[in-house]
Structure formats: C-alpha cells, structure tokens
Design a protein around this motif. Structure first.
Motif, mmCIF file in Angstrom:
data_model
loop_
_atom_site.group_PDB
_atom_site.id
_atom_site.type_symbol
_atom_site.label_atom_id
_atom_site.label_comp_id
_atom_site.label_asym_id
_atom_site.label_seq_id
_atom_site.Cartn_x
_atom_site.Cartn_y
_atom_site.Cartn_z
ATOM 1 N N GLU A 55 54.368 60.479 38.349
ATOM 2 C CA GLU A 55 55.001 61.409 39.292
ATOM 3 C C GLU A 55 56.451 61.678 38.889
ATOM 4 O OE1 GLU A 55 55.301 62.486 43.978
ATOM 5 O OE2 GLU A 55 54.756 60.427 43.452
ATOM 6 N N GLU A 56 57.169 60.650 38.459
ATOM 7 C CA GLU A 56 58.548 60.835 38.003
ATOM 8 C C GLU A 56 58.603 61.757 36.786
ATOM 9 O OE1 GLU A 56 60.249 56.981 37.256
ATOM 10 O OE2 GLU A 56 59.913 56.333 39.325
ATOM 11 N N LYS A 57 57.686 61.534 35.836
ATOM 12 C CA LYS A 57 57.663 62.371 34.629
ATOM 13 C C LYS A 57 57.319 63.813 34.974
ATOM 14 C CE LYS A 57 58.379 59.034 31.653
ATOM 15 N NZ LYS A 57 59.501 58.937 30.751
ATOM 16 N N ILE A 58 56.367 64.006 35.882
ATOM 17 C CA ILE A 58 55.989 65.362 36.295
ATOM 18 C C ILE A 58 57.168 66.050 36.988
ATOM 19 C CG2 ILE A 58 54.549 66.658 37.927
ATOM 20 C CD1 ILE A 58 52.235 64.759 37.201
ATOM 21 N N ALA A 59 57.867 65.318 37.862
ATOM 22 C CA ALA A 59 59.007 65.893 38.579
ATOM 23 C C ALA A 59 60.123 66.309 37.619
ATOM 24 C CB ALA A 59 59.539 64.892 39.605
ATOM 25 N N ASN A 60 60.278 65.568 36.524
ATOM 26 C CA ASN A 60 61.328 65.875 35.549
ATOM 27 C C ASN A 60 60.889 66.866 34.478
ATOM 28 O OD1 ASN A 60 63.103 64.114 36.812
ATOM 29 N ND2 ASN A 60 62.421 62.369 35.598
ATOM 30 N N ASN A 61 59.617 67.204 34.429
ATOM 31 C CA ASN A 61 59.083 68.109 33.405
ATOM 32 C C ASN A 61 58.182 69.151 34.067
ATOM 33 O OD1 ASN A 61 59.874 66.695 30.709
ATOM 34 N ND2 ASN A 61 59.093 65.057 32.017
ATOM 35 N N LYS A 62 58.785 70.027 34.840
ATOM 36 C CA LYS A 62 58.046 71.007 35.644
ATOM 37 C C LYS A 62 57.241 72.018 34.831
ATOM 38 C CE LYS A 62 59.512 70.016 39.875
ATOM 39 N NZ LYS A 62 58.638 69.625 40.943
ATOM 40 N N SER A 63 57.624 72.250 33.588
ATOM 41 C CA SER A 63 56.890 73.243 32.792
ATOM 42 C C SER A 63 55.896 72.586 31.823
ATOM 43 C CB SER A 63 57.863 74.135 32.030
ATOM 44 O OG SER A 63 58.660 73.354 31.160
ATOM 45 N N ALA A 64 55.646 71.302 32.017
ATOM 46 C CA ALA A 64 54.673 70.596 31.168
ATOM 47 C C ALA A 64 53.264 70.892 31.653
ATOM 48 C CB ALA A 64 54.954 69.096 31.194
ATOM 49 N N ASN A 79 44.051 60.894 41.783
ATOM 50 C CA ASN A 79 45.478 60.719 42.107
ATOM 51 C C ASN A 79 46.375 61.514 41.173
ATOM 52 O OD1 ASN A 79 44.866 58.943 44.165
ATOM 53 N ND2 ASN A 79 45.041 57.137 42.867
ATOM 54 N N TYR A 80 46.026 61.547 39.896
ATOM 55 C CA TYR A 80 46.845 62.250 38.900
ATOM 56 C C TYR A 80 46.696 63.765 39.057
ATOM 57 C CZ TYR A 80 46.957 57.517 37.230
ATOM 58 O OH TYR A 80 47.118 56.157 37.162
ATOM 59 N N ARG A 81 45.487 64.200 39.352
ATOM 60 C CA ARG A 81 45.248 65.627 39.598
ATOM 61 C C ARG A 81 46.024 66.073 40.838
ATOM 62 N NH1 ARG A 81 39.649 66.385 41.418
ATOM 63 N NH2 ARG A 81 40.647 65.879 43.365
ATOM 64 N N ASP A 82 46.004 65.239 41.881
ATOM 65 C CA ASP A 82 46.730 65.569 43.107
ATOM 66 C C ASP A 82 48.241 65.639 42.872
ATOM 67 O OD1 ASP A 82 44.314 65.700 44.410
ATOM 68 O OD2 ASP A 82 44.500 63.729 45.374
ATOM 69 N N LEU A 83 48.752 64.772 41.995
ATOM 70 C CA LEU A 83 50.177 64.830 41.640
ATOM 71 C C LEU A 83 50.516 66.172 40.998
ATOM 72 C CD1 LEU A 83 50.971 61.330 40.103
ATOM 73 C CD2 LEU A 83 51.783 62.256 42.275
ATOM 74 N N ALA A 84 49.658 66.615 40.101
ATOM 75 C CA ALA A 84 49.894 67.900 39.431
ATOM 76 C C ALA A 84 49.887 69.035 40.457
ATOM 77 C CB ALA A 84 48.839 68.127 38.358
ATOM 78 N N LEU A 85 48.932 69.012 41.363
ATOM 79 C CA LEU A 85 48.860 70.058 42.381
ATOM 80 C C LEU A 85 50.067 70.004 43.317
ATOM 81 C CD1 LEU A 85 45.056 69.840 43.259
ATOM 82 C CD2 LEU A 85 46.218 71.652 41.976
ATOM 83 N N LYS A 86 50.487 68.808 43.677
ATOM 84 C CA LYS A 86 51.634 68.623 44.568
ATOM 85 C C LYS A 86 52.912 69.221 43.982
ATOM 86 C CE LYS A 86 54.500 64.870 46.364
ATOM 87 N NZ LYS A 86 54.661 63.402 46.403
ATOM 88 N N HIS A 87 53.086 69.080 42.664
ATOM 89 C CA HIS A 87 54.298 69.564 42.005
ATOM 90 C C HIS A 87 54.112 70.942 41.364
ATOM 91 C CE1 HIS A 87 56.702 65.938 42.504
ATOM 92 N NE2 HIS A 87 55.583 65.264 42.344
ATOM 93 N N GLY A 88 52.973 71.578 41.603
ATOM 94 C CA GLY A 88 52.731 72.914 41.065
ATOM 95 C C GLY A 88 52.569 72.935 39.556
ATOM 96 N N LEU A 89 52.061 71.847 38.995
ATOM 97 C CA LEU A 89 51.893 71.707 37.553
ATOM 98 C C LEU A 89 50.461 72.067 37.159
ATOM 99 C CD1 LEU A 89 53.731 70.449 35.236
ATOM 100 C CD2 LEU A 89 52.288 68.459 35.470
ATOM 101 N N GLU A 90 50.310 72.780 36.073
ATOM 102 C CA GLU A 90 48.970 73.090 35.580
ATOM 103 C C GLU A 90 48.341 71.842 34.987
ATOM 104 O OE1 GLU A 90 48.971 76.305 32.835
ATOM 105 O OE2 GLU A 90 49.854 77.706 34.249
#
Length: 147
Positions: A55-64, A79-90
């Motif tokens: 989650e920290e890495k996703i929050a710091n890398n929004k265009s990943a 859980n990992y898929r939900d993290l991506a959806l939560k942060h608007g990550l593909e």
C-alpha cells in the motif's frame, strides 16, 4: 526492401517479434527487473504478507501498474487487488500458462526505474548457536566411545 529487411519481416511473421530478456519476463509476470518497484512472492501473497508495504509503494507510485499472478487463487490476491482499486491504480491478472513464476504480485512501470531493493525483506528467526558446553559434552562422549 533489401533482402535483410524481407528476411526480418518473414521471420517476425512466422515466429513473432523477438522478446528481450525472456527469462526475466517470465519471472516478473511479463515485465523486466529494471521496471519493478516492488515484488512479492507467491507465498507472501498467500500469507497476506507485505500488504502494508504494498500500500505504501502504491501510494508513492500512482502511475505504476500492478501485475498479479493468475495462478494464485483470487481469494489470496484479493487484498492486493483491492489496494489497487482503492488508490485508482491499474492492475492486470497475468495468466501465462507457459511461464512458472515464483512471484505473486509485481508493482511496475512502463519505463526503467531501477530500484535496488524490490523484494519484501522478512525477518528470519534467529537460530541459537550451539552452546559450547553442549558441543564440548558431545565431543567428549564421542571420544569415550571410540576404542
């Protein structure tokens, strides 16, 4: 067209475009090591380890982009898929039957980022060193048994 260009065109038509670093691409779910920000093994994903770090890495890398190994049951990678959806990550669930990867989730870019540490560092339990008294006792017992 020159003969070389015609030959290349025919080869690409027959065998497909050649891939760079095919072994790396199989391991890293279709991408290469230099593009990876963070990676978790299948075991870590199945044991839900590294969720907070991901989650920290996703929050710091929004265009990943998050790649998830499709050979893992969806209940484990939810859980990992939900993290991506939560942060608007593909994210993409990769189902490559020809490649057998030990990785379960890979956070990556389309360009090189070349992070040095990409794997979750787990604390390994400390093993007690054999006590000298115990080692000495075993050695003396060994000497007593030998004629």
């Amino acid at each position: 067209m020159s003969d070389k260009q015609v030959e290349d065109y025919l080869q690409n038509g027959i065998y497909g475009t050649p891939d760079t670093k095919p072994a790396e691409r199989k391991r890293f779910l279709g991408t290469i090591r230099e593009r990876v920000v963070f990676a978790l093994t299948k075991g870590q994903v199945m044991k839900k380890k590294g969720v907070q770090e991901m989650e920290e890495k996703i929050a710091n890398n929004k265009s990943a982009h998050l790649l998830i190994n499709g050979k893992i049951s969806s209940r484990y990678y939810k859980n990992y898929r939900d993290l991506a959806l939560k942060h608007g990550l593909e994210y993409t669930v990769v189902n490559n039957r020809e490649a057998d990867s030990d990785l379960g989730a890979v956070l990556t870019y389309e360009h090189a980022v070349d992070h040095e540490e990409i794997f979750l560092q787990e604390d390994k339990p400390q093993q007690k060193p054999a006590s000298k008294g115990n080692l000495m006792k075993r050695f003396l017992n060994f000497l007593r048994r030998t004629p």
